[in-house]
Design a protein around this motif. Structure first.
Motif, mmCIF file in Angstrom:
data_model
loop_
_atom_site.group_PDB
_atom_site.id
_atom_site.type_symbol
_atom_site.label_atom_id
_atom_site.label_comp_id
_atom_site.label_asym_id
_atom_site.label_seq_id
_atom_site.Cartn_x
_atom_site.Cartn_y
_atom_site.Cartn_z
ATOM 1 N N GLN A 141 -5.377 16.396 -6.107
ATOM 2 C CA GLN A 141 -6.228 15.216 -6.247
ATOM 3 C C GLN A 141 -5.500 13.961 -5.752
ATOM 4 O O GLN A 141 -6.099 13.094 -5.117
ATOM 5 N N LEU A 142 -4.199 13.876 -6.022
ATOM 6 C CA LEU A 142 -3.402 12.734 -5.538
ATOM 7 C C LEU A 142 -3.427 12.691 -4.012
ATOM 8 O O LEU A 142 -3.600 11.627 -3.410
ATOM 9 N N LEU A 143 -3.266 13.857 -3.394
ATOM 10 C CA LEU A 143 -3.304 13.922 -1.928
ATOM 11 C C LEU A 143 -4.675 13.518 -1.400
ATOM 12 O O LEU A 143 -4.786 12.766 -0.428
ATOM 13 N N ALA A 144 -5.731 14.007 -2.058
ATOM 14 C CA ALA A 144 -7.099 13.687 -1.626
ATOM 15 C C ALA A 144 -7.371 12.190 -1.744
ATOM 16 O O ALA A 144 -8.003 11.579 -0.876
ATOM 17 N N LEU A 145 -6.850 11.582 -2.818
ATOM 18 C CA LEU A 145 -7.108 10.155 -3.051
ATOM 19 C C LEU A 145 -6.361 9.293 -2.024
ATOM 20 O O LEU A 145 -6.855 8.260 -1.582
ATOM 21 N N GLN A 146 -5.170 9.760 -1.654
ATOM 22 C CA GLN A 146 -4.376 9.024 -0.641
ATOM 23 C C GLN A 146 -5.135 8.867 0.670
ATOM 24 O O GLN A 146 -4.935 7.902 1.400
ATOM 25 N N GLU A 147 -5.986 9.850 0.977
ATOM 26 C CA GLU A 147 -6.752 9.821 2.222
ATOM 27 C C GLU A 147 -7.813 8.716 2.209
ATOM 28 O O GLU A 147 -8.284 8.287 3.256
ATOM 29 N N VAL A 148 -8.227 8.304 1.004
ATOM 30 C CA VAL A 148 -9.397 7.436 0.865
ATOM 31 C C VAL A 148 -9.088 5.982 1.221
ATOM 32 O O VAL A 148 -9.881 5.300 1.848
ATOM 33 N N MET A 149 -7.931 5.492 0.797
ATOM 34 C CA MET A 149 -7.535 4.115 1.144
ATOM 35 C C MET A 149 -6.049 3.925 0.885
ATOM 36 O O MET A 149 -5.380 4.783 0.324
ATOM 37 N N GLU A 150 -5.546 2.782 1.286
ATOM 38 C CA GLU A 150 -4.138 2.439 1.105
ATOM 39 C C GLU A 150 -3.951 1.849 -0.299
ATOM 40 O O GLU A 150 -4.517 0.806 -0.614
ATOM 41 N N PHE A 151 -3.184 2.528 -1.168
ATOM 42 C CA PHE A 151 -2.971 2.030 -2.536
ATOM 43 C C PHE A 151 -1.601 1.400 -2.699
ATOM 44 O O PHE A 151 -0.642 1.817 -2.050
ATOM 45 N N ALA A 152 -1.507 0.427 -3.594
ATOM 46 C CA ALA A 152 -0.210 -0.160 -3.928
ATOM 47 C C ALA A 152 0.631 0.865 -4.693
ATOM 48 O O ALA A 152 1.852 0.940 -4.532
ATOM 49 N N GLU A 153 -0.018 1.654 -5.553
ATOM 50 C CA GLU A 153 0.625 2.725 -6.324
ATOM 51 C C GLU A 153 -0.406 3.806 -6.584
ATOM 52 O O GLU A 153 -1.609 3.541 -6.583
ATOM 53 N N LEU A 154 0.084 5.020 -6.869
ATOM 54 C CA LEU A 154 -0.806 6.101 -7.306
ATOM 55 C C LEU A 154 -0.222 6.688 -8.583
ATOM 56 O O LEU A 154 0.963 7.005 -8.625
ATOM 57 N N VAL A 155 -1.061 6.849 -9.611
ATOM 58 C CA VAL A 155 -0.524 7.361 -10.882
ATOM 59 C C VAL A 155 -1.543 8.261 -11.595
ATOM 60 O O VAL A 155 -2.703 7.892 -11.737
ATOM 61 N N PRO A 156 -1.113 9.473 -12.006
ATOM 62 C CA PRO A 156 -2.000 10.320 -12.810
ATOM 63 C C PRO A 156 -1.825 10.003 -14.297
ATOM 64 O O PRO A 156 -0.695 9.802 -14.757
ATOM 65 N N VAL A 157 -2.922 9.954 -15.048
ATOM 66 C CA VAL A 157 -2.840 9.660 -16.487
ATOM 67 C C VAL A 157 -3.840 10.514 -17.282
ATOM 68 O O VAL A 157 -4.787 11.053 -16.721
#
Length: 302
Positions: A141-157
């Motif tokens: 899911q983290l990889l899939a979300l990275q494709e969607v836009m440029e994020f300042a950070e990515l974090v699972p919670v």
């Protein structure tokens, strides 16, 4: 700057995402007290309720927005306007995507809108509900979300088991400007109590109602006053509005049993909120097609 503000950070954050992406539950987990209503029905949050996270080094004010969606009614458009207004005024945006659902067109629609503010406002990608899936699925899911836009950070919670909630708080605080407390200690929300009371009643009314009702219920508090001659009791008189008389029957239930249950559930929550005993008087009224009528929307607080 006062000494308390030396290195102290304060500012606003908001969570956005599709309806039912776990935004309200996450707000409650960060604040540690129930301020945003949570319900298994999507699209239940209507007001930008603010929860406040107090730390020695920071004060983080969380603005909880309604889920952004393609609007079909005037109410839907107003809700989307609230979302966009909120985004333009906060210091950081958290974009919530649940771990157990594929990244879909709804997420891309929001990401496209967010890209417009991302130049000015950092956007943190948040994978919610990680307790529902395996670590491998979280990674995917983290990889899939990275494709969607440029994020300042990515974090699972996970708001449910507390996984990385503190980490997320740190990431949000790091994006706040330095400054003194915006709210005096101890206040968990700046919403007037009547708004919160109305939301608690609406939440109780939504639970267990069939899927056709989530948008069709509005609540107004007609009166909220201390009981005469008693300092331990508050009388709350509230109206539940539905759009059609058939819906009124659903909310009332057989011989009014359902409304009684709604009343007792809401009363317990309101007593916790207000810290006093409560007498709750609930009535159901039909306001025909209120979601499409500007006059009625205004009267019901939208």
């Amino acid at each position: 700057m006062t000494s308390t503000a030396q290195g102290h950070r304060s500012g606003f954050a908001c969570f956005v995402g599709r309806p039912n992406a776990g935004k309200s539950t996450l707000t409650n987990a960060l604040v540690g007290s129930k301020v945003a209503i949570t319900s298994s029905k999507p699209q239940t949050t209507r007001h930008a309720i603010r929860g406040i996270v107090h730390r020695d080094d920071a004060q983080l004010v969380i603005v909880d927005t309604p889920g952004l969606h393609r609007p079909r009614t005037l109410l839907g458009q107003r809700l989307n306007d609230i979302v966009r207004e909120t985004w333009s005024e906060v210091d950081v945006v958290g974009f919530c995507v649940p771990a157990d659902q594929k990244v879909g067109p709804g997420d891309r629609f929001i990401a496209a809108e967010l890209t417009k503010v991302a130049k000015r406002t950092p956007v943190i990608g948040i994978i919610t509900k990680t307790d529902l899936v395996s670590p491998d699925q979280v990674g995917e899911q983290l990889l899939a979300l990275q494709e969607v836009m440029e994020f300042a950070e990515l974090v699972p919670v996970s708001a449910v088991d507390g996984f990385q909630v503190a980490t997320l708080t740190d990431l949000l605080v790091a994006r706040m400007p330095e400054g003194p407390q915006l709210y005096p200690g101890g206040e968990l929300t700046d919403e007037p109590e009547t708004t919160l009371v109305a939301e608690l009643i609406r939440e109780a009314a939504l639970e267990g109602v069939r899927d056709e009702l989530p948008h069709s219920i509005a609540v107004t508090i007609e009166e909220m006053v201390p009981r005469e001659g008693r300092d331990d009791m508050i009388d709350v008189h509230a109206l539940l509005y539905v759009e059609r008389s058939s819906q009124k029957g659903i909310v009332l239930g057989h011989r009014g049993e359902r409304l009684k249950h709604v009343g007792s559930t809401a009363r317990r929550q309101i007593e916790v909120l207000l810290g006093t005993r409560v007498y709750l008087d609930l009535h159901v009224k039909v306001a025909k097609d209120w979601q499409r009528d500007p006059k009625q929307l205004r009267r019901l607080g939208f």
